[in-house]
Each structure stands twice: as C-alpha cells, then as structure tokens.
Design a protein around this motif. Structure first.
Motif, short mmCIF file in Angstrom:
data_model
loop_
_atom_site.label_atom_id
_atom_site.label_comp_id
_atom_site.label_asym_id
_atom_site.label_seq_id
_atom_site.Cartn_x
_atom_site.Cartn_y
_atom_site.Cartn_z
N CYS A 1 0.83 -1.20 0.00
CA CYS A 1 0.00 0.00 0.00
C CYS A 1 0.87 1.26 0.00
O CYS A 1 1.73 1.42 0.87
N ILE B 1 -0.08 4.14 0.76
CA ILE B 1 -0.52 5.06 1.82
C ILE B 1 0.05 4.63 3.17
O ILE B 1 0.70 5.41 3.86
N CYS B 2 -0.21 3.34 3.52
CA CYS B 2 0.20 2.91 4.86
C CYS B 2 1.23 1.78 4.85
O CYS B 2 1.64 1.29 5.88
N HIS C 1 0.99 -1.23 4.12
CA HIS C 1 0.46 -2.53 4.49
C HIS C 1 0.48 -3.42 3.25
O HIS C 1 0.39 -2.91 2.14
N CYS D 1 -6.27 -2.41 0.18
CA CYS D 1 -5.55 -2.40 1.45
C CYS D 1 -6.58 -2.62 2.56
O CYS D 1 -7.51 -1.82 2.70
N CYS E 1 -6.10 0.47 5.37
CA CYS E 1 -6.56 1.86 5.22
C CYS E 1 -7.63 2.04 4.15
O CYS E 1 -8.15 3.13 3.95
N PHE F 1 -7.28 1.71 0.87
CA PHE F 1 -6.78 2.08 -0.46
C PHE F 1 -7.16 1.00 -1.47
O PHE F 1 -7.06 -0.20 -1.18
ZN LIG Z 1 -3.06 1.10 3.23
#
Ligand SMILES: [Zn+2]
Length: 389
Positions: A329, A331-332, A334, A346, A349, A351
């Motif tokens: 991911c 964004i985070c 993960h 994801c 989060c 995504f």
């Molecule tokens: Zn994420």
C-alpha cells in the motif's frame, strides 16, 4: 555529458568474407590482450588500424558501454564523414567512410582481403536522424553475430539533461504479459494513466505454432528425414515464424519507447522507472505459460528497459530507477490483497486501485523525496542492468 546510441546493420555474406572478418576479430582479440602480431597476408593498413586502438582499452571501443557485445572482440574502425557541402570530419585514411553526398557507407578493405576492396552499404535512415539531432559517428565496428557479418555504428552526442518542469512520468515495467503501465503526474495528482499490452493473442499464437512445428521437425530429425525437401521446407517455415514473433515484440518495444520518450520531452518530465525485474520474473514464473515464452517475455522486458534508458539519455531526459511496488500500500505500506480482475485493496486503510496503477501511486510518494535540482543522468542503467542480468 557524452551519450551514445548504437545500431547493427546486417551485411550480405556474399559481399563480406566471413573468414576474413573472423581473422580480423582474432587480431583484435590479441590487441585487446596487449599482443601485437603482424600477419603477412592481411593488409598492413588494417593491422596498423587495429593496433592503433590498443591504447583505448576500457574506452568506448573495447569497453562494455553501451552494449554488452562491445566487450567481445569486434573490430574497431575509425570513420570519415563527408557531408553534402563537401566538408569532412574524421580520419582521412579511415576504413569506414560515410558519404552523405551519395548516401552510402563505404567499407574499405574490411569485407575482403583484397587490395582496394570496397563494399557500399546504403546509408541507413538511423544515421541521418542521429546526425540531424546533433550526433556524430566517430566509430564503427565490424564483427560476426550467429556467423553473420554485421556493421555496428556508434553515434555519440554531447547533451545536458534538462531541468524537470514538475511533471513526472512514471513507467512501471511489468512482466510484459501485463504490459507496461505509465502515468503522468503533476502536483501529486495522476493526470493520465494507461496500461499498455502487446497483442498477446497474436504473440501466443505465433509462439505456439512455431513450437508445434518444431516438435514435428524434431520427429523428422529423429527419423533422419530433416534434410528432405519436406524437412527443409518445415525448417524454413519455423524460422520465418520465429522471425515474425521477434519482430513483433521488438517493434512493440521500440514504438512504446518512442512514445514514452516523446511524452517525457513534451512535458519536460522527470522519468521514474520502476526497478522490479525480479518481481516481474516472479510474477511470470507463477503464470501457466510455456517456459520458452516466459523467457521471451522476460528478455523483451529487459530490452525495453535498456532501450528506454538509452533513448532517455540520448535526448537529455532526466530519469531515475526507483522501486515502485504493486503489492504494498502506497498510503500505509500494508500488504495489499488482490481481488479478481487484478484489483488491489488495502485491508488496513481502504486504499483500492488496479494492480498496474499501484506503482504510479508509489511514484507520487517517491517523487516527493527526490530533489529535483539534482536529477542528472547517471548512467544508472548500466549499474541497474548489471544487477538485473
Ligand atoms: Zn493502506
């Protein structure tokens, strides 16, 4: 900085004496190792020419930049360029003469061991284009590839990479099975995104057909019938199919590189190329494909990257290799889960994006950490390829 591009031109075996070229290559090999042996029945001028390159070890001629085969013993040749206005550049006694007045390349005494033996080759469009772009062709090489004579031309040019305008062109090199994805980014937003794939059905068909015929040919061979009219005909057909298959893949790579380079130039973009040959290889291995086809896809993936890097350098486009994952991911960070239809999600989060778009999201993140002022060309691709191969 000096950038280079090369081209190979196939020479006709009828016009070029393969044995003579082999001998010249052997002499070059010796020169490369520091020996100087004078052979009585090879023109002195040619031998002087070859040994004259002795001091250039590790340089363009004997070095490994920009193509791998330069490391082997192709015969280095100086060139003379004669322009339409009559002006000349280069060595007056050079064995390779570019005659832009009559649009031919003249090869003096390199295709045959005879005094005053000259072979003329039509001037390739490639040469004219490179000269127009401010390039020059100071060196050429002759050598054998699969026992066929080739002339290699090396164009070079002095270029300074431009300062990126703020646009970013992210190129994600997939396993070719899923093509190449690219995205144009401005101010942290993806303006355009596209996933490009070659005509897979056509490629698969060509591959399968050539394999099928190869198996048939194998049977004939075991029966000792491969030299019959039927056997020869079959072999010709197989060769033709393979040629078509390679040409398809090559054309596709070349056209795509051309378009991407134009795109980068148009927007004065910084190009970020995903550095994931390993991941592509793994993805390919997981697929239910014949191993020969997997190899082919991987080979052309590498070629595409090399071609892209070479052309970006030639046109002064700043680029960087960065890892742009498609399973993590952006964004985070993960691990992403793959849903049907190559959609990645994801679970941490929320995504969600098509698998081929995830790397473009990563490019936004990566770009933020880059210092635009310092994005110069670094010949990074040679280092990159050394790792990849
Ligand atoms: Zn994420």
């Amino acid at each position: 900085m000096i950038v280079r591009r090369t081209i190979l031109i196939k020479l006709s075996k009828d016009k070029c004496d393969v044995n003579y070229i082999l001998r010249l290559m052997a002499l070059t090999n010796l020169a490369y190792r520091g020996f100087e042996i004078w052979i009585p029945d090879i023109p002195k001028t040619m031998q002087h020419h070859i040994y004259g390159f002795k001091n250039f070890k590790g340089s363009l001629v004997f070095g490994a930049v920009p193509k791998r085969w330069l490391a082997s013993t192709w015969v280095p040749l100086k060139t003379l360029r004669v322009y339409p206005d009559g002006s000349r550049k280069g060595d007056g006694g050079a064995p390779v003469v570019f005659d832009f007045k009559s649009n031919v390349i003249k090869l003096h005494q390199i295709c045959g061991n005879k005094r005053g033996f000259v072979v003329e080759v039509p001037m390739p469009r490639w040469v004219v284009d490179r000269i127009k772009e401010g390039g020059d062709i100071k060196f050429a090489m002759i050598g054998l590839k699969d026992n066929e004579p080739y002339l290699a031309l090396v164009a070079e040019r002095e270029v300074e990479p431009y300062q990126p305008s703020g646009y970013i062109l992210a190129v994600d090199v997939n396993s070719w099975r899923y093509g190449i994805a690219w995205g144009l980014i401005k101010d942290g937003t993806i303006i355009k995104w596209k996933s490009e794939t070659p005509n897979l059905r056509e490629i698969d068909n060509l591959y399968n057909l050539s394999e099928e015929l190869s198996r048939e040919y194998g049977k004939l061979k075991r029966l000792g019938l491969d030299k019959t009219v039927e056997g020869k005909k079959l072999w010709k057909k197989i060769k033709k199919l393979r040629k078509r298959l390679y040409a398809k893949l090559r054309d596709y790579a070349q056209k795509l590189v051309y378009r991407l380079v134009r795109k980068a130039l148009r927007h004065k973009a910084l190009v970020i190329i995903d550095d994931m040959i390993e991941e592509s290889r793994r993805e390919l291995l997981e697929m239910k494909l014949p191993s020969g086809l997997k190899k082919l896809y991987l080979m052309y993936t590498k070629r595409f990257v090399k071609l892209l890097a070479t052309q970006l350098e030639w046109y002064g486009v700043p680029y960087e290799f960065k890892r742009l994952p498609s399973t993590i991911c952006p964004i985070c960070q993960h691990e992403l889960t793959q849903l049907p239809g190559r959609i990645m999600i994801c679970e941490n989060c929320g995504f969600k994006a098509p698998r081929d778009k995830v790397p473009i999201h990563w490019a936004i993140k990566v770009a933020k950490s880059l210092n635009f002022g310092q994005c110069f060309l670094t010949h990074e691709y040679t280092r990159y390829l050394r790792r990849a191969l």
